[in-house]
Every structure is written in structure tokens, then in C-alpha cells.
Design an enzyme around this catalytic site. Structure first.
Site, PDB file in Angstrom:
ATOM      1  N   ASP A   1     -15.287  -4.133  -6.393  1.00 29.79           N
ATOM      2  CA  ASP A   1     -15.475  -5.583  -5.406  1.00 29.79           C
ATOM      3  C   ASP A   1     -16.636  -6.383  -5.536  1.00 29.79           C
ATOM      4  O   ASP A   1     -17.551  -5.594  -6.067  1.00 29.79           O
ATOM      5  CB  ASP A   1     -15.123  -5.300  -3.960  1.00 29.79           C
ATOM      6  CG  ASP A   1     -14.527  -6.555  -3.497  1.00 29.79           C
ATOM      7  OD1 ASP A   1     -13.342  -6.590  -2.973  1.00 29.79           O
ATOM      8  OD2 ASP A   1     -15.452  -7.352  -2.847  1.00 29.79           O
TER       9      ASP A   1
ATOM     10  N   ALA B   1     -15.156  -8.644 -11.208  1.00 32.52           N
ATOM     11  CA  ALA B   1     -14.240  -8.224 -11.887  1.00 32.52           C
ATOM     12  C   ALA B   1     -13.873  -8.578 -13.204  1.00 32.52           C
ATOM     13  O   ALA B   1     -13.469  -7.635 -14.105  1.00 32.52           O
ATOM     14  CB  ALA B   1     -12.687  -8.159 -10.852  1.00 32.52           C
TER      15      ALA B   1
ATOM     16  N   ARG C   1       0.692  -1.213  -0.034  1.00 36.85           N
ATOM     17  CA  ARG C   1      -0.004  -0.007  -0.157  1.00 36.85           C
ATOM     18  C   ARG C   1       0.891   1.108   0.054  1.00 36.85           C
ATOM     19  O   ARG C   1       0.707   2.355  -0.550  1.00 36.85           O
ATOM     20  CB  ARG C   1      -1.013   0.009   1.140  1.00 36.85           C
ATOM     21  CG  ARG C   1      -2.230  -1.005   1.158  1.00 36.85           C
ATOM     22  CD  ARG C   1      -3.189  -0.784   2.147  1.00 36.85           C
ATOM     23  NE  ARG C   1      -2.892  -1.527   3.404  1.00 36.85           N
ATOM     24  CZ  ARG C   1      -2.964  -2.825   3.527  1.00 36.85           C
ATOM     25  NH1 ARG C   1      -3.855  -3.550   2.831  1.00 36.85           N
ATOM     26  NH2 ARG C   1      -2.354  -3.350   4.792  1.00 36.85           N
TER      27      ARG C   1
ATOM     28  N   CYS D   1      -1.546 -14.076  -4.162  1.00 39.08           N
ATOM     29  CA  CYS D   1      -1.686 -14.775  -2.813  1.00 39.08           C
ATOM     30  C   CYS D   1      -1.587 -16.221  -2.939  1.00 39.08           C
ATOM     31  O   CYS D   1      -1.986 -16.636  -2.029  1.00 39.08           O
ATOM     32  CB  CYS D   1      -2.466 -14.073  -1.901  1.00 39.08           C
ATOM     33  SG  CYS D   1      -4.236 -14.585  -2.514  1.00 39.08           S
TER      34      CYS D   1
HETATM   35  N1  SAH Z   1      -6.637  -5.331  -1.596  1.00 40.72           N
HETATM   36  C1  SAH Z   1      -7.473  -5.661  -0.513  1.00 40.72           C
HETATM   37  C2  SAH Z   1      -7.582  -7.175  -0.385  1.00 40.72           C
HETATM   38  C3  SAH Z   1      -8.281  -8.195  -1.495  1.00 40.72           C
HETATM   39  S1  SAH Z   1      -9.016  -9.577  -0.820  1.00 40.72           S
HETATM   40  C4  SAH Z   1      -6.622  -5.000   0.491  1.00 40.72           C
HETATM   41  O1  SAH Z   1      -5.520  -4.566   0.484  1.00 40.72           O
HETATM   42  O2  SAH Z   1      -7.202  -5.049   1.643  1.00 40.72           O
HETATM   43  C5  SAH Z   1      -9.839 -10.180  -2.417  1.00 40.72           C
HETATM   44  C6  SAH Z   1     -11.212  -9.011  -2.552  1.00 40.72           C
HETATM   45  O3  SAH Z   1     -11.669  -9.630  -3.958  1.00 40.72           O
HETATM   46  C7  SAH Z   1     -12.153  -9.656  -1.695  1.00 40.72           C
HETATM   47  O4  SAH Z   1     -12.627  -8.346  -1.063  1.00 40.72           O
HETATM   48  C8  SAH Z   1     -13.356 -10.317  -2.500  1.00 40.72           C
HETATM   49  O5  SAH Z   1     -14.651  -9.764  -1.976  1.00 40.72           O
HETATM   50  C9  SAH Z   1     -12.920  -9.788  -4.029  1.00 40.72           C
HETATM   51  N2  SAH Z   1     -13.499 -10.718  -4.784  1.00 40.72           N
HETATM   52  C10 SAH Z   1     -13.499 -12.028  -4.854  1.00 40.72           C
HETATM   53  N3  SAH Z   1     -14.036 -12.318  -6.075  1.00 40.72           N
HETATM   54  C11 SAH Z   1     -14.230 -11.114  -6.875  1.00 40.72           C
HETATM   55  C12 SAH Z   1     -14.766 -11.120  -8.364  1.00 40.72           C
HETATM   56  N4  SAH Z   1     -14.880 -11.830  -9.146  1.00 40.72           N
HETATM   57  N5  SAH Z   1     -14.853  -9.818  -8.706  1.00 40.72           N
HETATM   58  C13 SAH Z   1     -14.620  -8.943  -7.845  1.00 40.72           C
HETATM   59  N6  SAH Z   1     -14.315  -9.063  -6.605  1.00 40.72           N
HETATM   60  C14 SAH Z   1     -13.924 -10.250  -6.181  1.00 40.72           C
END
Ligand code: SAH
Length: 400
Positions: free
Chosen positions: A253, A283, A215, A343
Site C-alpha cells: 500500500d 503499486a 475476503r 469500485c
Molecule cells: N483491500 C482493502 C481496501 C483497499 S482501498 C480492504 O479490503 O480493506 C485502496 C487502497 O489503495 C488504500 O489503502 C490506498 O492507500 C491505496 N492506494 C491508493 N493508491 C495507491 C498506489 N498508487 N499504490 C499503492 N497503494 C495505493
């Protein structure tokens, strides 16, 4: 008399390299009848004791090493020593009087010599996650050891609801372990930003502490930039970027709850909300639609959930990574940067880089790798345990 786990021939090798796992396929036989979490003496083919481990009959990872010294005793004292070691290694991040709203990981499982145990600190509140039968066996002793090692903590909340737990034959378990209940949302600070963390229903233990340094990297690139924060969860990257002078952020999200928390986080920082957009949706679809809407960005962050859940799923998952990175590259203005993460521990860093390179090729952009990212020093990876290094990130700059 403790039980004995006899290794198959040749399986001593990984133990000699101090790797902490014994897979079911490496076990020749078990003498005695150890229950989940019971201590077993691990012996090689010549019958010589090599280590003490916790046994987990339901799991593919049949045992995890507590100690490579077969004469050490497994019990409360060992827990306390390991906790003290983990905590003192993080002493700069810990003083509750100095920085009451600091957040960091205090115990990082295998890499801190405590297999299957994560302890995160959110200000004065601790959140604990147990994903292994071995720690579960010593649960009461662990709570006492945590209280003693961290006397300033106001309470310990348990979030043992991770999917790995079922592989151990353990039921999910959440609730107060000791002390005071945390508030519904705990406020933490990270650099110049403040965030609200939901220890009860949030992801992991409430926040992606492993992305703290990333970040900051994104914030450093954000001045004047238009950012797409894809898979934004509670807005971490977006808040950090806007705080650092980004022109505009679109947070995407699939979870409405995550987006609501992202909004609250932006408000908490007094950020201009008209420059902090949120969009709920998939997404994969949104990334395809945005260019049709004429949207372009200077920075695109892709931080998806773990796509590779098993070795069998690797091929399918690599397609997912390829797809989002391809779409991400297409959304960049000339000279823009793609900040992309995986991850998935089962996806090796070099394969991830190759997927991203293929994505750039298919997107028809020329790109350079200008940075690599990973978790900070509160998420150490024990060198003999590469499985601990699950999170990798790349910063790619497309030609201007
Ligand atoms: N970048 C964030 C962590 C991301 S975790 C941080 O720094 O805090 C992954 C995220 O992807 C979750 O919030 C989950 O709700 C979202 N997610 C999972 N599948 C998804 C999809 N198909 N489209 C959009 N968001 C999705």
C-alpha cells in the site's frame, strides 16, 4: 406551501421506473425558491404530481426522491419508517447481545430509500455519513430516529467528509453526533478474523465492509498459497488469507498508516508475522519491480481505489486498470488466480471484464473467469438504481 419542480418533457420516464435522481438537465423550471434540502413536489409536463424530492441547488443531481407517493409526508416519520425497514431487513446481522463485535452496513443510502445516508455498525458503535443536502436538512430528526431505532447503540459518530459532499455545497463534518465517543480503534469480528477499525481517520467510515464476502472467497482459496495483497489498506484480505492457512502474504500500500494498522491486525489475530510482509510504495511501480526480484505468487489480489472519478476520466482510468491487471497476471504462477476489483461506479461490469481480458492477452496468459464477487446483502442495490452497484470483482485462473 412547498415548492414545485417541473420536469422537462419525457423526463417522467425515469421516475416511473422508480429511479431516485433528477439531473439538472431534466428540470424545466422550479416554482418557489427552495433552499438546499427543502422538499419539492415533482410534477410532469401535464402538471400531475409524481413524487416528493429533496432539492439541492448546488448539485448536478438537482433533486433526489424521498417518496414516489406525493401524498406521503416528508419528515421524521418517513425517516423512521425507512430506518426500521432497513434495519429489519438486516435482522440476522444485528443482535448486539448475540454478536457484540459484528460489523455491517445498516443503511445503504438510495438503495434503502434514504438518499445520501450511510450508517455502518462496528459492534455497539454507529458511524454515519451524510453526502446529500436532503438528509442534512433533517439532521436533528435523523439523530433522534437513529437513537430510537437502535437503542442499544452506545453512540453515533459522524464521518461526513466524503468528496461527494462538496458537490452538494456542504462542508465536511466529523465528530460525535450523540452518545459516547467510540474508542480510538474499535475491534470487530468477521468470520474467524478480528480487525481494528479507525472510525475517525480510517477510509470511508473506517473499514471496507463491502469486501466482507470477497475476503471469505479469498480465504477459501488461500490454503498453502503465496498471496500478493495489492492496495491492502488495513490488511483485510491478507489477514483473512493467512488465518486460512496461506503460506505467505505480501501486503502492498502507499499509505504507511494503513500498513501499520495491517500489522496490528495481523498481530491481533496471533498470526506468524514473519509470513506477513508489508511494503510501502506505489503499486504501479512495485508490480513492475516484483517480477525482476524473482517474486511469483499463487494469488494476487488487486483492490485499487476508485480510478474513474468522472466520465471524462474514463479512458485514462481504463489504462490504469489494464496496467495493474497486466502486471498482476505476469506475477502469477501457472494455475494461480488473479482476484481483481473495480469500485468505479462509472466503469460498467462488462467493460471491466473486457479490460481484464485484454490484460491477460497482453500478459501472454490464458485465463478463465472462475468467479464473480460483489458486496454482501447488507449493501443491497435497489433494482431501479444500477448506480448503486459500484463494486465488482472477478476471479481469474490462469492455465496451469
Ligand atoms: N483491500 C482493502 C481496501 C483497499 S482501498 C480492504 O479490503 O480493506 C485502496 C487502497 O489503495 C488504500 O489503502 C490506498 O492507500 C491505496 N492506494 C491508493 N493508491 C495507491 C498506489 N498508487 N499504490 C499503492 N497503494 C495505493
Amino acid at each position: 406551501m412547498s415548492a414545485t419542480l417541473h420536469l422537462k418533457g419525457g423526463r417522467e420516464r425515469s421516475l416511473k421506473r422508480l429511479h431516485p435522481w433528477i439531473f439538472s438537465g431534466g428540470v424545466a423550471r422550479v416554482e418557489g425558491s427552495p433552499g438546499p434540502g427543502d422538499t419539492v413536489t415533482v410534477v410532469g409536463q401535464n402538471g400531475k404530481p409524481l413524487a416528493l424530492a429533496a432539492y439541492s441547488p448546488a448539485s448536478q443531481i438537482r433533486a433526489r426522491i424521498w417518496t414516489f407517493d406525493p401524498d406521503e409526508e416528508v419528515g421524521p416519520d418517513l425517516l423512521r419508517r425507512r430506518l426500521d425497514r432497513a434495519i429489519s431487513a438486516r435482522s440476522g446481522l444485528l443482535d448486539p447481545r448475540g454478536a457484540p463485535r459484528d460489523a455491517c452496513r445498516l443503511v445503504n443510502a438510495e438503495s434503502d430509500g434514504l438518499p445520501g445516508l450511510v450508517v455502518d455498525r462496528y459492534g455497539p458503535h454507529l458511524v454515519c455519513q451524510i453526502t446529500f443536502a436532503g438528509v442534512e436538512r433533517w439532521r436533528a430528526e435523523l439523530i433522534t430516529a437513529l437513537q430510537e431505532a437502535l437503542p442499544w447503540a452506545s453512540g453515533i459518530y459522524e464521518r461526513s467528509d466524503a468528496a461527494e459532499r462538496s458537490k452538494e455545497g456542504l462542508e465536511p463534518r466529523c465528530g460525535l453526533m450523540s452518545g459516547e465517543e467510540p474508542p480510538e480503534l474499535v475491534e470487530i469480528t468477521e468470520g474467524p478474523c478480528r480487525y481494528l477499525v479507525d472510525p475517525r481517520k480510517g477510509h470511508k467510515t473506517g473499514f471496507y465492509l463491502d469486501q466482507r464476502e470477497s475476503r471469505a472467497r479469498v480465504a477459501a482459496l488461500a490454503q498453502g498459497a503465496e498471496l500478493l495483497n495489492c492496495f491492502c489498506y488495513s490488511g483485510g484480505f491478507g489477514v483473512a488469507a493467512l488465518q486460512a492457512g496461506a503460506a505467505r502474504v505480501l501486503n502492498l500500500d502507499s499509505s504507511a498508516n494503513a500498513l501499520e494498522l495491517a500489522q496490528r491486525n495481523a498481530e491481533l489475530n496471533g498470526l506468524p508475522m514473519e509470513r506477513f510482509e508489508t511494503e510501502e510504495g506505489d503499486a504501479f511501480k512495485a508490480l513492475r519491480r516484483l517480477p525482476k526480484d524473482g517474486r511469483r505468487f499463487d494469488l494476487v489480489v488487486l483492490d485499487p481505489p476508485k480510478f474513474v472519478k468522472s466520465r471524462k476520466a474514463l479512458t485514462r482510468a481504463t489504462r490504469g486498470y489494464k496496467d495493474i491487471n497486466l502486471q498482476g497476471f505476469r506475477l502469477l504462477r501457472p494455475g494461480g488466480r488473479l482476484v481483481t476489483f473495480s469500485c468505479s461506479g462509472l466503469l460498467a461490469a462488462d467493460l471491466f471484464q473486457k479490460i481484464v481480458a485484454d490484460a491477460a492477452l497482453d500478459a501472454g496468459v490464458e485465463a478463465q473467469l472462475v468467479g464473480r464477487m460483489g458486496p454482501g446483502p447488507d449493501h443491497p442495490v435497489a433494482l431501479p438504481f444500477p448506480e448503486g452497484a459500484y463494486l465488482k470483482g472477478l476471479i481469474c485462473r490462469v492455465a496451469g
